[in-house]
Design a protein around this motif. Structure first.
Motif, PDB file in Angstrom:
ATOM      1  N   PRO A   1     -10.364  63.212   6.539  1.00 29.36           N
ATOM      2  CA  PRO A   1      -9.318  64.221   6.714  1.00 29.36           C
ATOM      3  C   PRO A   1      -9.901  65.642   6.732  1.00 29.36           C
ATOM      4  CG  PRO A   1      -9.333  63.437   4.456  1.00 29.36           C
ATOM      5  CD  PRO A   1     -10.352  62.616   5.205  1.00 29.36           C
TER       6      PRO A   1
ATOM      7  N   TYR B   1     -19.153  71.206  -7.705  1.00 30.47           N
ATOM      8  CA  TYR B   1     -19.471  71.351  -6.276  1.00 30.47           C
ATOM      9  C   TYR B   1     -19.735  72.797  -5.836  1.00 30.47           C
ATOM     10  CZ  TYR B   1     -19.477  70.920  -1.264  1.00 30.47           C
ATOM     11  OH  TYR B   1     -19.858  71.001   0.048  1.00 30.47           O
TER      12      TYR B   1
ATOM     13  N   ALA C   1     -20.993  67.305   2.965  1.00 28.50           N
ATOM     14  CA  ALA C   1     -19.876  66.785   2.167  1.00 28.50           C
ATOM     15  C   ALA C   1     -19.100  65.741   2.981  1.00 28.50           C
ATOM     16  CB  ALA C   1     -18.953  67.923   1.738  1.00 28.50           C
TER      17      ALA C   1
ATOM     18  N   ASP D   1     -19.626  54.006  -7.773  1.00 27.04           N
ATOM     19  CA  ASP D   1     -18.172  54.089  -7.831  1.00 27.04           C
ATOM     20  C   ASP D   1     -17.556  53.220  -6.732  1.00 27.04           C
ATOM     21  OD1 ASP D   1     -17.821  57.355  -6.270  1.00 27.04           O
ATOM     22  OD2 ASP D   1     -18.839  55.562  -5.664  1.00 27.04           O
TER      23      ASP D   1
ATOM     24  N   PHE E   1     -13.056  65.261  -3.958  1.00 33.98           N
ATOM     25  CA  PHE E   1     -14.171  64.518  -3.372  1.00 33.98           C
ATOM     26  C   PHE E   1     -14.321  63.192  -4.101  1.00 33.98           C
ATOM     27  CE2 PHE E   1     -15.819  68.955  -2.702  1.00 33.98           C
ATOM     28  CZ  PHE E   1     -15.661  68.956  -1.326  1.00 33.98           C
TER      29      PHE E   1
ATOM     30  N   THR F   1     -11.841  71.866   1.574  1.00 37.17           N
ATOM     31  CA  THR F   1     -12.182  71.965   0.163  1.00 37.17           C
ATOM     32  C   THR F   1     -13.603  72.477  -0.016  1.00 37.17           C
ATOM     33  OG1 THR F   1     -10.691  70.122  -0.262  1.00 37.17           O
ATOM     34  CG2 THR F   1     -12.235  70.685  -2.005  1.00 37.17           C
ATOM     35  N   ALA F   2     -14.520  71.913   0.756  1.00 36.50           N
ATOM     36  CA  ALA F   2     -15.911  72.373   0.663  1.00 36.50           C
ATOM     37  C   ALA F   2     -16.001  73.851   1.023  1.00 36.50           C
ATOM     38  CB  ALA F   2     -16.801  71.540   1.580  1.00 36.50           C
TER      39      ALA F   2
ATOM     40  N   VAL G   1     -11.469  67.547   3.616  1.00 36.32           N
ATOM     41  CA  VAL G   1     -12.844  67.501   3.119  1.00 36.32           C
ATOM     42  C   VAL G   1     -13.542  68.818   3.461  1.00 36.32           C
ATOM     43  CG1 VAL G   1     -15.033  66.276   3.115  1.00 36.32           C
ATOM     44  CG2 VAL G   1     -12.921  65.026   3.516  1.00 36.32           C
TER      45      VAL G   1
ATOM     46  N   ARG H   1     -15.190  51.520  -4.549  1.00 38.21           N
ATOM     47  CA  ARG H   1     -13.773  51.746  -4.318  1.00 38.21           C
ATOM     48  C   ARG H   1     -13.150  50.435  -3.876  1.00 38.21           C
ATOM     49  NH1 ARG H   1     -12.313  55.969   0.007  1.00 38.21           N
ATOM     50  NH2 ARG H   1     -14.567  56.090   0.160  1.00 38.21           N
TER      51      ARG H   1
ATOM     52  N   ARG I   1     -21.093  62.585   3.204  1.00 34.98           N
ATOM     53  CA  ARG I   1     -21.038  61.909   1.908  1.00 34.98           C
ATOM     54  C   ARG I   1     -19.724  61.139   1.748  1.00 34.98           C
ATOM     55  NH1 ARG I   1     -19.087  62.848  -3.011  1.00 34.98           N
ATOM     56  NH2 ARG I   1     -20.284  62.116  -4.820  1.00 34.98           N
ATOM     57  N   GLU I   2     -18.625  61.769   2.163  1.00 35.64           N
ATOM     58  CA  GLU I   2     -17.334  61.082   2.086  1.00 35.64           C
ATOM     59  C   GLU I   2     -17.293  59.866   3.021  1.00 35.64           C
ATOM     60  OE1 GLU I   2     -14.621  61.898  -0.011  1.00 35.64           O
ATOM     61  OE2 GLU I   2     -16.172  63.163  -0.878  1.00 35.64           O
TER      62      GLU I   2
ATOM     63  N   PHE J   1      -7.101  68.156  -2.891  1.00 37.47           N
ATOM     64  CA  PHE J   1      -8.019  67.100  -2.455  1.00 37.47           C
ATOM     65  C   PHE J   1      -9.225  66.986  -3.394  1.00 37.47           C
ATOM     66  CE2 PHE J   1     -11.802  65.756  -0.180  1.00 37.47           C
ATOM     67  CZ  PHE J   1     -11.367  64.583   0.409  1.00 37.47           C
TER      68      PHE J   1
ATOM     69  N   ARG K   1     -19.654  57.754   3.586  1.00 33.24           N
ATOM     70  CA  ARG K   1     -20.793  56.865   3.357  1.00 33.24           C
ATOM     71  C   ARG K   1     -20.454  55.377   3.416  1.00 33.24           C
ATOM     72  NH1 ARG K   1     -20.068  59.348  -1.800  1.00 33.24           N
ATOM     73  NH2 ARG K   1     -19.121  57.853  -3.201  1.00 33.24           N
TER      74      ARG K   1
END
Ligand SMILES: Nc1ncnc2c1ncn2[C@@H]1O[C@H](COP(=O)(O)OP(=O)(O)O)[C@@H](O)[C@H]1O
Ligand SMILES: [Mg+2]
Lengths: 239, 245
Positions: A127, B103, A147, A232, B93, A133-134, A130, A234, A150-151, B91, A153
């Motif tokens: 989305p 971050y 970033a 982690d 991460f 936010t970064a 990402v 999911r 990474r999301e 949101f 991956r």
């Protein structure tokens, strides 16, 4: 049915016995396919990300070409590499035909579109949030792109395992450019073809078992590495 | 001319045929808590995105923290690093709460020890220390909003945008958040610009209010003043609760 039982038994014995020839063939299989996968990943992951994120003319066309080449028949990849590397071809000078290097080149051709195409899809599935936010947290474009990678991956790992599965199991390309030379370019899949042609069905089946075991071990390694790095897993719970 | 943190002149934005934002003139001085009110779709988030340099305006002139915005790559990052935003969705991460809050510090190459200290400090302030090692995606909506605020605070922004920061938070915790917002503004000197649908919250917190309607700012002024004698009919009916959003 006898052949199958015989094959399973032989396969089991083959794995335990660690016959030097089989060991050599197995190691070459791993060496060729894993090298090809690494090269495909080194080019395919960044390129897939660029195709997914950067707006430029021809992007759509390139994506469609990549998706098409995901279905490239191994023999065709082999043929292309053959035409380039054979003595009369443009790269004939290097005398790479019937070497593991030629086999790796052919497999990169097969693996690259898969890694690139599936990476692009995984990245495109992320989305906008990402990036947002970064960026609001001060990331540069490059950092924000990281970033996003990474999301993605999970999807990228899936791309790598899919590609590896294809490479370790394909026979058309390695046969065409490797030539199945004993002790030099013979790998597990070409051995299976050879044994089958000679009527040794149970031996072929036995080597097939070795191949499956190797595929399993490499997948396990990739997944373990992923888990160790990110820790982690999911999972959607369905109850 | 007195310096203002934000100066917008003739800023507009359209999506397809529809103009969703059209601001003739807006100045936000800085230092205070500002609230933006208005119905859904009024353009509040779009305005936030333009001011925080996430969306490029179609027309007009934009002045952010003393810089005429040219959208040149380095300028954008330099200015963004003086601001932070808690978005409507908060949101998170993939990764732990710690990873999320760290971050903004990591992209600034903050030394590890300092990173750790600031992350702890920020989570402590929001009462979220117990969650530090939890996967951030498993948090409830309200917990996520708190972590998002901690994450934004960690970079010590000069301006903090909060887009409906208490929309998922129970009334008691919302009051806690309001106290943090006041603390951040008064003690840390951070300019706070927030969108809220809670009139009481706007009245309690803000010193200045902007009222948006269909992409335009139709009323602005000191909070006290606006609540007592709004000029625009739409604002008045909104403030006495005739219009419910
Ligand atoms: N990326 C987008 N593409 C198309 N329309 C958008 C986009 N972002 C916002 N809009 C539209 O712009 C209008 C204003 O949206 P927004 O600024 O999010 O309003 P608010 O935050 O005040 O509820 C809405 O009608 C919304 O549908
Ligand atoms: Mg909004």
């Amino acid at each position: 049915m006898d052949v199958i039982w015989q094959g399973l038994k032989e396969g089991f014995l083959l794995i335990i016995a660690m016959d030097p020839e089989i060991v050599q063939i197995t190691l070459l299989s791993i060496q060729v396919s894993v090298s090809a996968l690494l090269l495909a990943a080194i080019i395919g992951i960044p390129l897939g990300t660029v195709l997914a994120l950067k707006e430029f003319p021809g992007r759509k066309a390139l994506l469609n070409i990549t998706y098409t080449f995901m279905g490239l028949p191994p023999v065709l990849a082999g043929l292309l590499v053959f035409l380039f590397l054979s003595t009369s071809g443009p790269l004939g000078y290097f005398q790479l035909m019937f070497t593991p290097t030629a086999m790796i080149i052919a497999q990169v051709l097969l693996g690259f579109p898969i890694v690139c195409g599936l990476t692009a899809r995984a990245v495109m599935a992320q989305p906008q949030e990402v990036f947002d936010t970064a960026a609001t947290l001060g990331a540069t474009r490059r950092q924000a792109s990281w970033a996003i990678i990474r999301e993605s991956r999970m999807g990228i790992i899936a791309a790598l395992t899919t590609a590896l599965g294809r490479l370790i199991a394909e026979v058309g390309a390695v046969m065409m450019v490797g030539g199945n030379i004993k002790g030099e370019t013979r790998v597990l899949t070409t051995s299976i073809v050879l044994e089958t042609r000679m009527g040794n069905d149970s031996a072929a089946l036995a080597i097939g078992m070795v191949l499956l075991l190797i595929a399993f071990l490499i997948m396990l390694l990739i997944l373990t590495l992923e888990k160790r790095t990110f820790n982690d897993e999911r999972r959607i719970q369905i109850i | 001319m007195m310096s203002a943190e934000f100066r917008l002149f003739n800023i507009s934005k359209r999506y397809g045929q529809r103009e969703v934002l059209n601001i003739d003139n807006l100045e936000i001085g800085g230092g205070r808590i500002y609230c933006i009110l208005g119905p859904n779709g009024a353009g509040k988030t779009t305005l936030f995105r333009i001011m925080s340099l996430l969306t490029i305006n179609d027309t007009g002139k934009l002045n952010v923290l003393g810089d005429e915005v040219t959208w040149q790559k380095n300028q954008v990052v330099r200015l963004r690093r003086k601001m932070a935003m808690v978005t409507q969705t908060s949101f998170m991460f993939e990764g732990s709460v710690y990873y999320n809050v760290a971050y903004g510090l990591r992209v600034r190459n903050t030394p590890a020890a300092e990173e750790k200290r600031i992350v702890n400090e920020s989570l402590e302030l929001l009462g979220m220390m117990d969650f530090i090692n939890q996967p951030a995606r498993n948090l409830s909506g309200g917990e996520r909003q708190k972590v998002a605020i901690a994450r934004a605070l960690a970079v010590k922004p000069r301006v903090l945008f909060l887009d409906e920061p208490t929309s998922n938070i129970d009334p008691a915790s919302a009051l806690d958040i309001e106290r943090y917002i006041q603390y951040i503004n008064k003690e840390m000197g951070t300019t706070i610009i927030m969108v809220t649908h809670n009139l009481f919250q706007a009245r309690r917190l803000s010193e200045e209010i902007f009222f948006m309607w269909e992409g335009k700012i139709i009323e602005k002024g000191e909070t006290q003043n606006l609540f007592e004698n709004a000029r625009d009919k739409r604002t008045r009916s909104f403030l006495i609760g005739e219009t419910v959003f």
